[in-house]
Design an enzyme around this catalytic site. Structure first.
Site, PDB file in Angstrom:
ATOM      1  N   CYS A 192       0.797  -1.232   0.000  1.00 47.01           N
ATOM      2  CA  CYS A 192       0.000   0.000   0.000  1.00 47.01           C
ATOM      3  C   CYS A 192       0.825   1.275   0.000  1.00 47.01           C
ATOM      4  O   CYS A 192       0.503   2.231  -0.721  1.00 47.01           O
ATOM      5  CB  CYS A 192      -0.983   0.006   1.174  1.00 47.01           C
ATOM      6  SG  CYS A 192      -0.232   0.215   2.814  1.00 47.01           S
ATOM      7  N   HIS A 215      -2.280   1.486   7.108  1.00 46.41           N
ATOM      8  CA  HIS A 215      -2.578   1.417   5.678  1.00 46.41           C
ATOM      9  C   HIS A 215      -2.597   2.830   5.116  1.00 46.41           C
ATOM     10  O   HIS A 215      -3.079   3.761   5.763  1.00 46.41           O
ATOM     11  CB  HIS A 215      -3.938   0.742   5.465  1.00 46.41           C
ATOM     12  CG  HIS A 215      -4.379   0.688   4.033  1.00 46.41           C
ATOM     13  ND1 HIS A 215      -3.659   0.033   3.056  1.00 46.41           N
ATOM     14  CD2 HIS A 215      -5.479   1.208   3.397  1.00 46.41           C
ATOM     15  CE1 HIS A 215      -4.293   0.144   1.899  1.00 46.41           C
ATOM     16  NE2 HIS A 215      -5.390   0.863   2.077  1.00 46.41           N
ATOM     17  N   ASP A 238      -8.131   3.615  -3.803  1.00 45.84           N
ATOM     18  CA  ASP A 238      -7.197   2.662  -3.197  1.00 45.84           C
ATOM     19  C   ASP A 238      -6.746   1.635  -4.232  1.00 45.84           C
ATOM     20  O   ASP A 238      -7.533   0.812  -4.694  1.00 45.84           O
ATOM     21  CB  ASP A 238      -7.885   1.955  -2.016  1.00 45.84           C
ATOM     22  CG  ASP A 238      -6.894   1.318  -1.057  1.00 45.84           C
ATOM     23  OD1 ASP A 238      -5.785   0.960  -1.510  1.00 45.84           O
ATOM     24  OD2 ASP A 238      -7.220   1.166   0.131  1.00 45.84           O
TER      25      ASP A 238
END
Length: 251
Positions: free
Chosen positions: A67, A105, A120
């Site tokens: 991420c 995250h 995302d």
């Protein structure tokens, strides 16, 4: 960052018109062409949150990432194009009623035409398109159904709707964050035995018909909801699948 090279890496070859359609298509192109993977962690290669290094890894060397790398670099792309985008800190649901630490995250938010979207490209199997943030509607795409709610006055939560039940994915605050704020947790996820990223190698990519996922033990091919599992018996087989299916060769 070479914008043309980045767009070629994600197989986007159309004009750049700053609108909702472009945002949605860029996310889909990124997801389909840049795998979610944690290989560097298992080859003892330190991941620093340096955009030049991340760009070289993902664009020049045609790798993937996790991420902090994927959304961190995608942020730079969207910013360069002209989107009103910022990084947010997510805390991932642990399946036991709790959530990870702050900066667990890295996700993105985009303000566009009076709406806000959660964007995302670094959460593995997740929404294939930006999710418009509202707390009333269920949002359906080709991956699943998603819905936002409020955990408390500080955090919003994104859930997947499965058989009518809300299954938490992560919580986040809309507060703007800087990339370097995530470095401590990025280091944690590379080094701590408590991080699921250190447990095994994972490479995953959506396909037109489903998804392919490789780990140390198996290679899964999902097509139209049906999954075939192939056992990985040795390192040579792992490397062959990695190259044949993901075009990645660890040098």
């Amino acid at each position: 960052m070479n914008l043309k090279s980045y767009l070629k890496r994600i197989n986007y070859h159309k004009d750049l018109v700053l609108n909702k359609a472009l945002l949605f298509e860029l996310q889909q192109c990124h997801l389909k062409n840049v795998p979610f993977e944690n290989l560097d962690i298992h080859y003892n290669r330190v991941i620093e949150l340096d955009l030049t290094a991340i760009y070289n890894k993902i664009v020049e060397h045609k790798r993937g990432g996790f991420c902090y790398e994927l959304n961190g670099l995608f942020y730079s792309l969207l910013k360069e194009i002209g989107f009103d985008v910022w990084m947010v800190s997510g805390r991932v649901y642990n399946g036991k009623g709790g959530y990870g630490q702050e900066y667990d995250h890295l996700a993105l938010m985009v303000a566009l035409d009076g709406d806000h979207y959660l964007v995302d490209v670094g959460f593995g199997k997740f929404s294939s398109q930006p999710l418009r943030i509202n707390f009333e509607e269920e949002l359906l795409d080709d991956v699943g159904c998603f819905k936002f709610d409020r955990l408390d006055e500080n955090y919003w939560r994104v859930n997947e709707v499965i058989e009518g039940e809300l299954v938490p994915q992560y919580i986040f605050s809309p507060q703007k964050r800087a990339l370097q704020e995530f470095q401590e947790m990025c280091t944690f996820h590379q080094s701590s035995p408590a991080s699921h990223f250190t447990q095994k190698r994972v490479v995953s990519l959506p396909t037109k018909e489903g998804r392919i996922t490789l780990n140390d033990q198996q290679f899964k091919i999902t097509k139209q909801g049906v999954t075939e599992t192939i056992a990985i018996k040795n390192e040579a087989q792992f490397e062959a699948v990695l190259m044949d299916q993901f075009a990645i060769k660890i040098i």
